[in-house]
Scaffold this motif. Sequence first.
Motif, PDB file in Angstrom:
ATOM      1  N   LYS A  79      63.976 -37.376 -15.951  1.00  0.00           N
ATOM      2  CA  LYS A  79      64.270 -38.120 -17.176  1.00  0.00           C
ATOM      3  C   LYS A  79      65.063 -37.197 -18.095  1.00  0.00           C
ATOM      4  O   LYS A  79      64.750 -36.016 -18.202  1.00  0.00           O
ATOM      5  CB  LYS A  79      62.992 -38.571 -17.868  1.00  0.00           C
ATOM      6  CG  LYS A  79      62.298 -39.695 -17.137  1.00  0.00           C
ATOM      7  CD  LYS A  79      61.329 -40.393 -18.058  1.00  0.00           C
ATOM      8  CE  LYS A  79      60.754 -41.585 -17.345  1.00  0.00           C
ATOM      9  NZ  LYS A  79      61.012 -42.821 -18.008  1.00  0.00           N
ATOM     10  N   SER A  80      66.060 -37.738 -18.734  1.00  0.00           N
ATOM     11  CA  SER A  80      66.825 -36.923 -19.680  1.00  0.00           C
ATOM     12  C   SER A  80      65.948 -36.642 -20.908  1.00  0.00           C
ATOM     13  O   SER A  80      64.949 -37.332 -21.124  1.00  0.00           O
ATOM     14  CB  SER A  80      68.112 -37.641 -20.077  1.00  0.00           C
ATOM     15  OG  SER A  80      67.803 -38.789 -20.824  1.00  0.00           O
ATOM     16  N   PRO A  81      66.296 -35.664 -21.695  1.00  0.00           N
ATOM     17  CA  PRO A  81      65.454 -35.304 -22.851  1.00  0.00           C
ATOM     18  C   PRO A  81      65.131 -36.486 -23.780  1.00  0.00           C
ATOM     19  O   PRO A  81      64.038 -36.570 -24.302  1.00  0.00           O
ATOM     20  CB  PRO A  81      66.280 -34.245 -23.575  1.00  0.00           C
ATOM     21  CG  PRO A  81      67.101 -33.622 -22.504  1.00  0.00           C
ATOM     22  CD  PRO A  81      67.417 -34.744 -21.549  1.00  0.00           C
ATOM     23  N   ASP A 112      67.045 -41.447 -21.715  1.00  0.00           N
ATOM     24  CA  ASP A 112      68.109 -42.378 -21.323  1.00  0.00           C
ATOM     25  C   ASP A 112      69.344 -41.600 -20.937  1.00  0.00           C
ATOM     26  O   ASP A 112      69.938 -40.932 -21.803  1.00  0.00           O
ATOM     27  CB  ASP A 112      68.408 -43.305 -22.490  1.00  0.00           C
ATOM     28  CG  ASP A 112      69.285 -44.489 -22.118  1.00  0.00           C
ATOM     29  OD1 ASP A 112      69.363 -44.798 -20.918  1.00  0.00           O
ATOM     30  OD2 ASP A 112      69.882 -45.087 -23.019  1.00  0.00           O
ATOM     31  N   SER A 130      67.613 -42.160 -16.771  1.00  0.00           N
ATOM     32  CA  SER A 130      66.625 -41.531 -15.888  1.00  0.00           C
ATOM     33  C   SER A 130      67.110 -41.635 -14.455  1.00  0.00           C
ATOM     34  O   SER A 130      67.858 -42.554 -14.112  1.00  0.00           O
ATOM     35  CB  SER A 130      65.270 -42.224 -16.026  1.00  0.00           C
ATOM     36  OG  SER A 130      64.764 -42.072 -17.325  1.00  0.00           O
ATOM     37  N   ALA A 140      70.832 -43.227 -11.072  1.00  0.00           N
ATOM     38  CA  ALA A 140      70.613 -43.054 -12.509  1.00  0.00           C
ATOM     39  C   ALA A 140      70.692 -44.420 -13.176  1.00  0.00           C
ATOM     40  O   ALA A 140      71.649 -45.161 -12.958  1.00  0.00           O
ATOM     41  CB  ALA A 140      71.650 -42.112 -13.103  1.00  0.00           C
TER      42      ALA A 140
END
Length: 94
Positions: free
Chosen positions: A64-66, A69, A71, A81
Motif C-alpha cells: 500500500k502506498s503511504p 492510493d 495499492s 495496482a
Amino acid sequence: MSREGGRDVVFERCALTYTDIFTLDKIKEGDTVTVKEVTAPQPMRRRLLDLGFLGGTSVSCVMKSPLGDPSAYLVRGMLVALRLDDAKAVMVEK
C-alpha cells in the motif's frame, strides 16, 4: 409445529453461517482474501474482470502506498495496482 388456518405448519431451524464480506480497499498488507463480486460500472467492471478479479479468485495485498492510493495486489500471479475507488468496487471475503 403450530396450527395455522386448520393446517399444520412446520418451522425448521436452519444454521446460518456469517462470513465477513467487505471491499478490497479494506484489507491490510499481507492479507489474502477471495473475490465475491465486482460492482464497478462498465467499462471498469470489464477491465477488472479481464485483470483476473473473478469470483472465487484469491487476492493478496502486496503493498500500500503511504496514503493508501494506489495499492498493489497479487492476482493470479500478476501484480496489479488499483486506485482506491477501483478497489472499493471489488467485494471480497476472508
